[in-house]
Design a protein around this motif. Structure first.
Motif, PDB file in Angstrom:
ATOM      1  N   MET A   1       0.828  -1.196   0.000  1.00 38.27           N
ATOM      2  CA  MET A   1       0.000   0.000   0.000  1.00 38.27           C
ATOM      3  C   MET A   1       0.875   1.263   0.000  1.00 38.27           C
ATOM      4  N   LYS A   2       0.532   2.226  -0.824  1.00 39.56           N
ATOM      5  CA  LYS A   2       1.308   3.464  -0.900  1.00 39.56           C
ATOM      6  C   LYS A   2       0.728   4.505   0.046  1.00 39.56           C
ATOM      7  N   THR A   3       1.619   5.360   0.577  1.00 39.50           N
ATOM      8  CA  THR A   3       1.176   6.473   1.414  1.00 39.50           C
ATOM      9  C   THR A   3       1.233   7.742   0.575  1.00 39.50           C
ATOM     10  N   ILE A   4       0.253   8.605   0.685  1.00 40.66           N
ATOM     11  CA  ILE A   4       0.313   9.892  -0.018  1.00 40.66           C
ATOM     12  C   ILE A   4       1.216  10.822   0.785  1.00 40.66           C
ATOM     13  N   ILE A   5       2.230  11.359   0.103  1.00 40.33           N
ATOM     14  CA  ILE A   5       3.228  12.189   0.784  1.00 40.33           C
ATOM     15  C   ILE A   5       2.910  13.656   0.540  1.00 40.33           C
ATOM     16  N   GLU A   6       2.901  14.442   1.606  1.00 35.90           N
ATOM     17  CA  GLU A   6       2.650  15.882   1.456  1.00 35.90           C
ATOM     18  C   GLU A   6       3.755  16.500   0.621  1.00 35.90           C
ATOM     19  N   LEU A   7       3.381  17.370  -0.319  1.00 37.77           N
ATOM     20  CA  LEU A   7       4.382  18.001  -1.177  1.00 37.77           C
ATOM     21  C   LEU A   7       5.358  18.864  -0.394  1.00 37.77           C
ATOM     22  N   SER A   8       4.906  19.360   0.764  1.00 40.16           N
ATOM     23  CA  SER A   8       5.794  20.192   1.571  1.00 40.16           C
ATOM     24  C   SER A   8       6.936  19.361   2.157  1.00 40.16           C
ATOM     25  N   LYS A   9       6.754  18.036   2.216  1.00 44.64           N
ATOM     26  CA  LYS A   9       7.847  17.183   2.714  1.00 44.64           C
ATOM     27  C   LYS A   9       8.917  17.096   1.644  1.00 44.64           C
ATOM     28  N   LYS A  10      10.011  16.461   1.963  1.00 48.49           N
ATOM     29  CA  LYS A  10      11.122  16.398   1.009  1.00 48.49           C
ATOM     30  C   LYS A  10      10.806  15.383  -0.084  1.00 48.49           C
TER      31      LYS A  10
END
Ligand SMILES: Cc1cc2nc3c(=O)[nH]c(=O)nc-3n(C[C@H](O)[C@H](O)[C@H](O)COP(=O)(O)O)c2cc1C
Length: 186
Positions: A1-10
């Motif tokens: 399962m993939k996690t959606i990563i916040e764009l503000s993160k690296k």
């Protein structure tokens, strides 16, 4: 399962590992003191004519040196140079003479005034053809006008088993996958 990563993160952490190089530049202000910058963001751009690109933050001392000199050399380093690579990526030529303060030695290039780094295994000598600002970095494109390499590293142009270039994984971590892992030819 993939996690959606916040764009503000690296977000760019997911682009690692990156083959990382040492770029040498002439310092026209202090002609006896060329500089070295560690670059993870770089790529071939065109085969014919041969063109290579590097991405440089305008805050780097090397940025304006490249603009002024109109040339740079891309040097490919073996894993034994990882300490020097880290030094050149965490210290500025504004305060340090990186050839003096590392084990790296300047060597005359064939067609540009910027020096090669003798201890590296391959070198692309580039003359600047274009540069353009994208966001917070400048993309420099150089025509590759001369190439030299330690043939001991290659067999028919392919990196030999056991030869270890430097990969950057982010967060001050480097490794070399080596080339003695599984190898498949299809
Ligand atoms: C592993 C690594 C990779 C780096 N990649 C880049 C890069 O692609 N572009 C860039 O502008 N800076 C990059 N840097 C940062 C510069 O190498 C660093 O700021 C350096 O001290 C600049 O030197 P200068 O001020 O002498 O030009 C990287 C640093 C490290 C440690």
């Amino acid at each position: 399962m993939k996690t959606i990563i916040e764009l503000s993160k690296k977000w760019m952490y997911y682009t690692f590992p990156k083959l990382t190089v040492l770029v040498s530049v002439e310092d026209k202000n202090q002609s006896s003191k060329p500089n070295i910058i560690t670059i993870a963001w770089h790529s071939p751009v065109s085969l014919t004519p041969p063109e290579y690109g590097i991405s440089v933050d305008p805050r780097r001392y090397s940025h304006d040196l490249i603009v002024e000199a109109g040339e740079f050399v891309v040097n490919f380093a073996g894993f034994e140079l990882v300490d020097d690579m880290h030094f050149c990526g965490r210290r500025s030529g504004r305060k340090f003479d990186k050839f003096q303060d590392t084990n790296l030695t300047p060597e005359k290039a064939q067609k540009v005034n910027a020096p090669l780094i003798k201890e590296c295994y391959a070198h692309l000598e580039c003359k600047l053809v274009d540069h353009h600002v994208y966001g917070d970095h400048t993309w420099f494109v150089g025509e590759v006008v001369a190439v030299s390499a330690d043939e001991d590293w290659f067999e028919n142009g392919i990196l030999k088993n056991g030869k270890m270039p430097i990969y950057y994984l982010g967060n001050n971590i480097y490794n070399s996958y080596g080339t003695d892992g599984p190898r498949v030819k299809k």
